[in-house]
Scaffold this motif. Sequence first.
Motif, short mmCIF file in Angstrom:
data_model
loop_
_atom_site.label_atom_id
_atom_site.label_comp_id
_atom_site.label_asym_id
_atom_site.label_seq_id
_atom_site.Cartn_x
_atom_site.Cartn_y
_atom_site.Cartn_z
N LEU A 1 -4.42 4.07 -3.59
CA LEU A 1 -4.26 4.01 -2.20
C LEU A 1 -4.93 5.26 -1.58
O LEU A 1 -5.49 4.43 -0.64
CB LEU A 1 -2.94 4.27 -1.94
CG LEU A 1 -1.74 3.25 -2.33
CD1 LEU A 1 -0.26 3.67 -2.43
CD2 LEU A 1 -1.92 2.03 -1.53
N LEU A 2 -5.20 6.04 -2.24
CA LEU A 2 -6.07 7.29 -1.62
C LEU A 2 -7.41 6.60 -1.45
O LEU A 2 -8.42 6.86 -0.25
CB LEU A 2 -6.23 8.57 -2.29
CG LEU A 2 -6.91 9.57 -1.82
CD1 LEU A 2 -6.44 9.90 -0.57
CD2 LEU A 2 -6.83 10.67 -2.70
N GLU A 3 -7.92 5.89 -2.67
CA GLU A 3 -9.50 5.33 -2.43
C GLU A 3 -9.46 4.50 -1.35
O GLU A 3 -10.55 4.33 -0.86
CB GLU A 3 -9.76 5.00 -4.00
CG GLU A 3 -11.31 4.31 -3.87
CD GLU A 3 -11.43 3.77 -5.46
OE1 GLU A 3 -12.55 3.12 -5.53
OE2 GLU A 3 -10.56 3.74 -6.19
N ASN A 4 -8.48 3.62 -1.07
CA ASN A 4 -8.62 2.55 -0.02
C ASN A 4 -8.59 2.98 1.36
O ASN A 4 -9.23 2.69 2.04
CB ASN A 4 -7.33 1.74 -0.32
CG ASN A 4 -7.45 0.77 -1.38
OD1 ASN A 4 -8.31 0.47 -2.01
ND2 ASN A 4 -6.13 0.47 -1.85
N LEU A 5 -7.71 4.18 1.55
CA LEU A 5 -7.89 4.87 2.61
C LEU A 5 -9.42 5.79 3.02
O LEU A 5 -9.79 5.66 4.22
CB LEU A 5 -6.91 6.13 2.75
CG LEU A 5 -5.25 5.47 2.77
CD1 LEU A 5 -4.44 6.58 2.82
CD2 LEU A 5 -5.14 4.75 4.17
N ASP A 6 -9.97 6.02 1.91
CA ASP A 6 -11.30 6.72 1.92
C ASP A 6 -12.07 5.56 2.55
O ASP A 6 -12.88 5.97 3.38
CB ASP A 6 -11.72 7.43 0.74
CG ASP A 6 -11.00 8.52 0.49
OD1 ASP A 6 -10.23 9.33 1.36
OD2 ASP A 6 -10.87 9.15 -0.55
N GLN A 7 -11.98 4.44 2.08
CA GLN A 7 -12.87 3.38 2.39
C GLN A 7 -12.77 2.89 3.60
O GLN A 7 -13.64 2.73 4.47
CB GLN A 7 -12.92 2.40 1.47
CG GLN A 7 -13.36 2.49 -0.18
CD GLN A 7 -13.24 1.53 -0.96
OE1 GLN A 7 -12.39 0.37 -0.58
NE2 GLN A 7 -13.43 1.56 -2.21
#
Length: 222
Positions: free
Chosen positions: A43-49
């Motif tokens: 989820l954190l990776e998705n938000l960074d993208q």
Amino acid sequence: ARISAKASEGAQQPQQPQQQQSGGQLRGRFYRSTSMADRSSRLLENLDQLELRVEAFRDAASAMEQEKEILLEMIHNIQNSQDMRHISEGEREELNLTANRLMGRTLTVEVSVETIRNAQQQESLLHATKMIDEIVNKLLDDLEDAKMRLMSLYGACTSDVPAGPIDQKFQSVVIGCAIEDQKKIKRRLETLLRNLENSEKSITLLEHQKSSVRQSCNSKQD
């Protein structure tokens, strides 16, 4: 023999696993499973993208804002160019109709990128805008003085070595503005200076034409 066999079978039975309660609890203790950690990381990776896409989206919208300003300026310059004064009235009317149509279509595009400001940045922006407006309102009174003052304001906005003096007061005001507002203030000053330069060229050409006409008339009289 039968009793012995049953006893042996009972001894060989594997130990039943401890019962795990729902919610990740084991014997009353909470622990974070591997699947929860992976899910959080994903989820954190998705938000960074998404953050990268949001910034790219804002940059694209800002570029569209600038393109609109440039288009309007170019249309305006064509309408007020010297070439427009040296064509027939019918051709000038037709070209102005086309320019007005393009101007209207450009104005139908609404692009707005809101800048997040705190109270101090908002006050600094209003102060900087007021200082520029005061000079613009006096353009017709003294064109040369207004140009020099605008150049001193522009010098306060650029990192390059200015060609003339810098308005230190304006520089301190601009520093208090948000980064996006600083860029917009600089672009506005650039546009004003370009328009002034074009106006000066028009005035110079007009004076040259008047001088040529006077010389021609004087030579005919001689």
